[in-house]
Design an enzyme around this catalytic site. Sequence first.
Site, short mmCIF file in Angstrom:
data_model
loop_
_atom_site.label_atom_id
_atom_site.label_comp_id
_atom_site.label_asym_id
_atom_site.label_seq_id
_atom_site.Cartn_x
_atom_site.Cartn_y
_atom_site.Cartn_z
N LYS A 49 -40.20 -6.69 -12.24
CA LYS A 49 -39.36 -7.85 -12.00
C LYS A 49 -40.11 -9.16 -12.28
O LYS A 49 -39.49 -10.20 -12.50
CB LYS A 49 -38.91 -7.87 -10.53
CG LYS A 49 -38.11 -6.69 -10.11
CD LYS A 49 -37.85 -6.80 -8.58
CE LYS A 49 -37.30 -5.52 -8.02
NZ LYS A 49 -37.27 -5.53 -6.56
N ASP A 110 -53.78 -8.37 -14.61
CA ASP A 110 -54.81 -8.29 -13.59
C ASP A 110 -55.86 -7.27 -14.07
O ASP A 110 -56.76 -7.63 -14.83
CB ASP A 110 -54.09 -7.86 -12.29
CG ASP A 110 -54.95 -7.91 -11.06
OD1 ASP A 110 -55.88 -8.71 -11.03
OD2 ASP A 110 -54.68 -7.15 -10.11
N LYS A 138 -56.01 -12.91 -15.13
CA LYS A 138 -57.20 -13.02 -14.26
C LYS A 138 -58.32 -12.28 -14.97
O LYS A 138 -58.53 -11.09 -14.73
CB LYS A 138 -56.94 -12.32 -12.93
CG LYS A 138 -55.92 -12.96 -12.02
CD LYS A 138 -55.85 -12.14 -10.73
CE LYS A 138 -54.60 -12.39 -9.96
NZ LYS A 138 -54.40 -11.43 -8.85
N PHE A 159 -54.79 -13.76 -5.26
CA PHE A 159 -53.46 -13.17 -5.34
C PHE A 159 -52.45 -14.31 -5.30
O PHE A 159 -52.43 -15.10 -4.35
CB PHE A 159 -53.23 -12.19 -4.18
CG PHE A 159 -51.98 -11.39 -4.38
CD1 PHE A 159 -51.97 -10.28 -5.20
CD2 PHE A 159 -50.80 -11.77 -3.77
CE1 PHE A 159 -50.79 -9.55 -5.41
CE2 PHE A 159 -49.62 -11.05 -3.97
CZ PHE A 159 -49.63 -9.94 -4.80
N ASP A 166 -44.33 -11.85 -6.80
CA ASP A 166 -44.00 -11.63 -5.39
C ASP A 166 -45.18 -11.15 -4.57
O ASP A 166 -46.17 -10.66 -5.11
CB ASP A 166 -42.92 -10.56 -5.28
CG ASP A 166 -43.48 -9.15 -5.49
OD1 ASP A 166 -44.10 -8.92 -6.54
OD2 ASP A 166 -43.35 -8.30 -4.58
#
Length: 192
Positions: A49, A110, A138, A159, A166
């Site tokens: 999403k 990530d 990152k 984070f 989310d």
Amino acid sequence: MSNPPNIQENIDYTLITEKKLQARIEEIAFQIEAEYKECNDLLMICVLKGGFIFLSDLSRAINKPHHVDFMAVSSYEGKSTESSGVVQIMMDLKQPLEGRHVLIVEDIIDSGRTLSYLRQLLLARKPASLEICTLLTKPSRREVEVDVKYIGFEIPDEFVVGYGLDFDEYYRNLPYIAVLKPEAFAHLNAGE
Ligand code: IMP
Ligand code: MG
């Protein structure tokens, strides 16, 4: 389902403002328009999403006809903030990729596991070209190398939430990218 968090109280600070996001999206759109100038068959794939807001802003900023399609993958288990390394396809594309110029639109890279898996999977469908556009990366967290053509912002090992991203399915609607206070994750350790 867990109780909704107090969003404003849980935000530590804004990492990327709405203005900076929008300005960078204009730049990327301009670059994509130039680089796909000769291409009449651009298909942008949104990875759900997290990518849904980025894709919708980027798509509207690109002044050239193109198609969009959606797929959903999951690389986290439950409320964790770490990628599990196991990528599951929750929803597949509706369109075939063979012979088409495909651009994957992601929220964040990530460890690189999700995209490296997705890339292999989609390459097997024989697109004419396959590139990746990510809003955030990152670099210090990378475990698997991925070749990324368009990058919005490099960010530190924090984070982040907002603009599609989310934590525990909340915060996606923030129009900016924010870092949460440690207390916002407290219920994870409490085993809730
Ligand atoms: P990777 O497989 O470790 O590269 O993880 C990629 C996916 O993990 C992204 O598409 C996001 O959905 C999620 N993710 C990674 N970092 C963050 C973050 O800081 N906030 C929210 N989601 C994240
Ligand atoms: Mg994602």
